[in-house]
Design a protein around this motif. Structure first.
Motif, PDB file in Angstrom:
ATOM      1  N   UNK A  45       1.039  -1.343   0.285  1.00 15.94           N
ATOM      2  CA  UNK A  45      -0.133  -0.299   0.064  1.00 15.94           C
ATOM      3  C   UNK A  45       0.490   0.812  -0.084  1.00 15.94           C
ATOM      4  N   UNK A  46       1.074   2.257  -0.633  1.00 14.91           N
ATOM      5  CA  UNK A  46       1.051   4.064  -0.531  1.00 14.91           C
ATOM      6  C   UNK A  46       0.083   3.901   0.761  1.00 14.91           C
ATOM      7  N   UNK A  47       2.042   4.404   1.224  1.00 17.36           N
ATOM      8  CA  UNK A  47       1.139   5.153   2.954  1.00 17.36           C
ATOM      9  C   UNK A  47       0.907   7.001   2.539  1.00 17.36           C
ATOM     10  N   UNK A  48       0.474   7.434   2.869  1.00 17.75           N
ATOM     11  CA  UNK A  48      -0.237   8.541   2.910  1.00 17.75           C
ATOM     12  C   UNK A  48      -0.194   9.634   4.788  1.00 17.75           C
ATOM     13  N   UNK A  49       0.694  10.210   4.518  1.00 19.03           N
ATOM     14  CA  UNK A  49       1.234  10.958   5.700  1.00 19.03           C
ATOM     15  C   UNK A  49       1.701  12.119   6.244  1.00 19.03           C
ATOM     16  N   UNK A  50       1.737  12.979   7.281  1.00 20.18           N
ATOM     17  CA  UNK A  50       1.827  14.520   6.880  1.00 20.18           C
ATOM     18  C   UNK A  50       3.134  14.494   8.289  1.00 20.18           C
ATOM     19  N   UNK A  51       3.435  12.986   8.805  1.00 18.78           N
ATOM     20  CA  UNK A  51       4.864  13.076   9.390  1.00 18.78           C
ATOM     21  C   UNK A  51       6.107  12.606   8.803  1.00 18.78           C
ATOM     22  N   UNK A  52       6.941  13.646   8.399  1.00 16.17           N
ATOM     23  CA  UNK A  52       8.012  13.593   7.930  1.00 16.17           C
ATOM     24  C   UNK A  52       8.860  13.351   8.581  1.00 16.17           C
ATOM     25  N   UNK A  53       8.813  12.349   9.520  1.00 15.88           N
ATOM     26  CA  UNK A  53       9.873  11.314  10.233  1.00 15.88           C
ATOM     27  C   UNK A  53       9.962  10.371   9.836  1.00 15.88           C
ATOM     28  N   UNK A  54       8.393  10.044   9.140  1.00 16.36           N
ATOM     29  CA  UNK A  54       8.663   8.340   8.701  1.00 16.36           C
ATOM     30  C   UNK A  54       8.730   8.599   6.862  1.00 16.36           C
ATOM     31  N   UNK A  55       8.828   9.593   6.795  1.00 12.84           N
ATOM     32  CA  UNK A  55       9.221   9.834   5.375  1.00 12.84           C
ATOM     33  C   UNK A  55      10.736   9.545   4.872  1.00 12.84           C
TER      34      UNK A  55
END
Ligand code: ZN
Length: 161
Positions: A45-55
């Motif tokens: 799955x494509x992860x959608x996030x606002x978390x820059x740390x995960x990125x």
């Protein structure tokens, strides 16, 4: 099939909109980053996030887990970003998925749902679909029309930008 998504809690409202467009958007209320990543990898799955740390995690930077950093607080603006970045189709699959459970909807004959919708709806609506999980019945009533209009507005704003 098109992309499938896992939606981080910080952009949770996107899940409903993506389902409205007919895309598989998994959202789990209580989930930590490790679980998000694990499910994303396992189910591709494509992860959608606002978390820059995960990125910044290696699993993302190496490209093993596809992730999209969503910006801003406005849900519609966020949806626009996802639609553009992932090249999503607005038209083809609208309203084919349950907004609550993310399950593909199944078409039902009028006879099958006769006792389960208000008489007026039964008389005036030609088409019904049911969620196999929560058994909610959907039809193209006023709620549906309103969502469709919102989507159309969104499309216009997207193409005008
Ligand atoms: Zn459902």
């Amino acid at each position: 099939m098109g992309p499938r998504f896992i939606v981080d809690t910080n952009v949770g409202r996107l899940a409903r909109w993506l389902r409205m467009l007919g895309y598989d958007a998994l959202f789990i209320n209580e989930i930590n980053d490790r679980q998000l990543v694990a499910i994303g990898l396992k189910e591709k799955r494509v992860l959608l996030t606002r978390d820059t740390q995960i990125m910044q995690r290696r699993v993302v930077t190496s490209g093993r887990l596809k992730a999209l950093l969503v910006k801003g607080d406005d849900t519609k603006e966020q949806l626009r970003q996802v639609v553009r970045a992932m090249n999503l189709n607005y038209e083809e699959r609208q309203f084919t998925r349950c907004l609550e459970c993310n399950q593909p909807l199944l078409s039902r004959t009028k006879e099958e749902i006769r006792d389960r919708v208000p008489p007026y709806v039964f008389q005036t609506q030609p088409q019904f679909v049911e969620c196999p999980s929560c058994h909610r019945i959907y039809w193209r009533g006023t709620h549906w029309q309103r969502m469709k209009r919102e989507l159309e507005t969104l499309v216009e704003e997207t193409t005008n930008k």
